[in-house]
Design an enzyme around this catalytic site. Sequence first.
Site, PDB file in Angstrom:
ATOM      1  CE  LYS A 109     -16.007  16.554  25.901  1.00  0.00           C
ATOM      2  NZ  LYS A 109     -14.538  17.205  25.744  1.00  0.00           N
ATOM      3  N   GLY A 170      -7.790  20.664  30.784  1.00  0.00           N
ATOM      4  CA  GLY A 170      -6.480  21.698  30.488  1.00  0.00           C
ATOM      5  C   GLY A 170      -5.461  21.474  31.597  1.00  0.00           C
ATOM      6  CB  ALA A 197     -10.497  16.180  30.408  1.00  0.00           C
ATOM      7  N   GLY A 198      -7.491  16.201  30.685  1.00  0.00           N
ATOM      8  CA  GLY A 198      -6.456  16.084  31.714  1.00  0.00           C
ATOM      9  C   GLY A 198      -5.131  15.386  31.023  1.00  0.00           C
ATOM     10  CG  ASN A 219      -8.468  21.065  22.308  1.00  0.00           C
ATOM     11  OD1 ASN A 219      -9.616  21.481  22.135  1.00  0.00           O
ATOM     12  ND2 ASN A 219      -7.474  21.441  21.532  1.00  0.00           N
ATOM     13  CB  THR A 220      -5.009  21.487  26.521  1.00  0.00           C
ATOM     14  OG1 THR A 220      -6.168  21.971  26.506  1.00  0.00           O
ATOM     15  CG2 THR A 220      -4.227  22.873  26.966  1.00  0.00           C
TER      16      THR A 220
END
Lengths: 277, 78
Positions: A109, A170, A197-198, A219-220
Amino acid sequence: MNLIAKVPPDTQDDLSFYEESVSSRMLLGTALYPSPQVMADAVKASGCQIVTVSLRRESARGKIGARFLELINSLDVHVLPNTAGCRTAKEAVTTAQMARELFGSAWIKLEVIANDDTLQPDLFGLVEAAETLNEDGFKVFPYTTEDLGAAERLVAAGCRVLMPWGAPIGTGRGLANPYALKTMRNYFPDIPLVVDAGIGAPSHAAQAMEMGYDAVLLNTAVARAADPVQMATAFAMAIESGRMARRSGLMESRDMAAPSTPVAGTPFFDLGAPPKT
Amino acid sequence: MPSTGTSSSAPEQIQINVNGEECKTHARTLEALLTSLDFSKIRVATAVNGEFVAAAARASLLLSPGDSVEIVSARQGG
């Protein structure tokens, strides 16, 4: 465009990245969880088959990395190492080479970060690193933006998957630019596209899938949930739901109302509109 | 400042940087450095002065004063 005609005749809906087939369209990060066990449980609950990992300087006589590697290997999933934190193409290339040796996989990645506040991709460094890595036999998953010019360069460099951001890493703001993401989907109909992301809520993930994205990487939103394991399940359901909706052919939106109940035979229909009081 | 390498017959120490910290070592190869830091049995990946050094090349990688060595392993990531 008639989306229904695109639905495959069978129920098989696997996705392939560089000839590796996966049935789950969720890619999950392994960072920020309350504990390694919660992370492992969340991965299992999600049913995801690809997890992202990273490399960091080793200390404490190498025990931390060894324990983490053991845990990841026990999950029986594909490992996608990242180059998070790299600020130049050179740093990213060297990190990728170290990752390939450590994890025994040519998947990478690719992140080249332009700015600490936005963590937005440095598209120039990204393309440069992708060219070098593809020539070196890597299978590159570039973390990019919706910029079509950069995307074309990445594809020309040999990338066979693109991962545009939904919003900065994040932030949990969802799809900040749906118009650009839709355009990208339409522009690259045959390349696996992953929103990376986001993503902050399952509805964001479902939106990406309904839009025709092939998968979602997050992830987050899972790791920082009060109950990460349950949230992992919620995301998995949303992603599956969004995918199913896409394959089912979403209706076109319209500006004016249209009754769903038949108009013909409506009682009192011939009496005209009631007087306004 | 940590000091590595203990043999009395070892060559003079040189100063290098390991994972961002200054370090004096008797080691002259990357492999010797890893051994002196107890990494010989640990799965790590390495780079010297920003260039990847494969495991098989560590024994022949000669260290020079001022070199920057990165020793990394697996971690959580997003």
